[in-house]
Structure formats: structure tokens, C-alpha cells
Design an enzyme around this catalytic site. Sequence first.
Site, PDB file in Angstrom:
ATOM      1  N   ASP A 106       0.930  -1.020  -0.059  1.00 19.72           N
ATOM      2  CA  ASP A 106      -0.080  -0.088   0.184  1.00 19.72           C
ATOM      3  C   ASP A 106       0.877   1.201  -0.118  1.00 19.72           C
ATOM      4  OD1 ASP A 106      -2.295  -1.661   0.156  1.00 19.72           O
ATOM      5  OD2 ASP A 106      -2.428  -1.496   2.313  1.00 19.72           O
TER       6      ASP A 106
HETATM    7  N1  URA Z   1      -1.170  -6.012   3.569  1.00 16.93           N
HETATM    8  C1  URA Z   1      -1.810  -4.722   3.703  1.00 16.93           C
HETATM    9  O1  URA Z   1      -2.661  -4.503   4.174  1.00 16.93           O
HETATM   10  N2  URA Z   1      -0.874  -3.769   2.852  1.00 16.93           N
HETATM   11  C2  URA Z   1       0.384  -4.096   2.462  1.00 16.93           C
HETATM   12  O2  URA Z   1       0.717  -3.113   2.109  1.00 16.93           O
HETATM   13  C3  URA Z   1       0.629  -5.247   2.549  1.00 16.93           C
HETATM   14  C4  URA Z   1       0.088  -6.320   2.955  1.00 16.93           C
END
Ligand code: URA
Length: 237
Positions: A106
Site C-alpha cells: 500500500d
Molecule cells: N497487507 C496490507 O494490508 N497492506 C500492504 O501493503 C501489504 C499487506
Amino acid sequence: MNNQRLDKFISGQLNMTRKNAKNDIRHGYVTVNSKKLTDPSAVINTESADITYKGEKINYKKYVYILLNKPSGILSASNDKTRRTVVDLVPKELKRQGLFPVGRLDKDTTGLLIITDDGTFAHDCISPKKNIPKCYIAHLDGKVTKQMCEIFASGVILADGTVCKPAVLEPIDENFAKITITEGKYHQIKRMFGAVGLGVNALHRQSLGNLVLPETLNFGECVEMTEKQLKSALSQV
Ligand code: URA
């Protein structure tokens, strides 16, 4: 399989447009086996030919593998019209066409991210069938309980009914926890914690397979991966 058009080879290896590659070849900037080659459509053997551009030898690599310590606020994508992407962080000497991040972190997630142009390698890293563990440190808005660890171990059911593969949840201290998953659904960790009533304040990926993010790599920095690191990334632990 090792044969390629000269303009394609030059644009791919030197990260330039095909049009610019064609122009530079026509201008005589490229030699193949010590001879000027001015025909962009000439076919060369990428493995055996000795190729120079403006007098510098091109060290041919079929694929490139880059390890990035992703900073917060950067998009896990190859390109975007307005926002900075992880591929924008790749230094010029490692840049080439076709680079993409192996899986997505993310925008606000930090840590280990591989960038490559090798689709097979990327698939092997992220396919749930390959069981490659991905380990994250999460800063949460509450405490992890023993019961939550048990739920994670048996497979969290997300709000939309999706069943996750068993995951290992280990409290560290206060509101920090280590979590290991072997798949990569959209926002998976945030949704897993959401399913047990916890919010994620910050998330950092620490390792992939046996490959641990080197402590010497600062946020936003990239290094080309070694053979050993490539093997480590694909190990199931
Ligand atoms: N899970 C999430 O919620 N975000 C990420 O960036 C990676 C795994």
C-alpha cells in the site's frame, strides 16, 4: 530465443524509446563485434554479441532484480500520470523498460519490495501456491491477544467472507506485532486485523522467503540483488 532486433535491444537495455534507439543506431553510435552497425532492424545474438553504445560496452542482462526499501507515500506501480511510483526511485544505472514491482505494498506501507522485469520470478514470489512467507511488522491501535493469534493460525475470515490461509501472528510489545502470511490479497493485513477489531497505524515489510531487508538500506534506496538474495527470496523457509 537469444536473437533480438538491435533497436529493441538498445531501447530495452538503455531505457530509451525505440525511436531514439533507431536514431542513435542510424547515427553510428552502436558497434556490434567492433563494427559500426547502422541498421536498426539488424538481428543480433544478445548472449554472444559484443555491443557498445557511444564507446561504452553494454553489459547485457536478460533480467534485472532490484531490492527497494520502500518509503511511505510512494505508489507500488510502474508509472502514474501524477504520483511518484516505486519505479521512479530506481537509479538511472539500473533503469530499463518493463520494470514493475513484485506484488503491491500500500502507499503508506514501507519496507522490502522487489522491482524486476522478470514475470516468472515475480509470479513465483507472489503465488499463494508457492507458499513464500512474507513477514511484516505492524503498529496497531490495540493489543494482540492470544485468541487473535489462534484466529490468525486457523485462517481469518475477512468482512466480505474471504477465507485467508493460516498466518502466524506474534505480539512483540505494546501495540507492535509480527505477522507472517503466504499470500497477498488486496490490503490483506489491514483487513485481517480489521476482522479481529484492530486498526493498523503503520506496516513495514521485513522479509520475503529467507530474504531479510538489509539494515544498511535506507528508505528510498535501491540495490541490485545478488544471486544469493534471489534464491533466498524464493525459499519457503
Ligand atoms: N497487507 C496490507 O494490508 N497492506 C500492504 O501493503 C501489504 C499487506
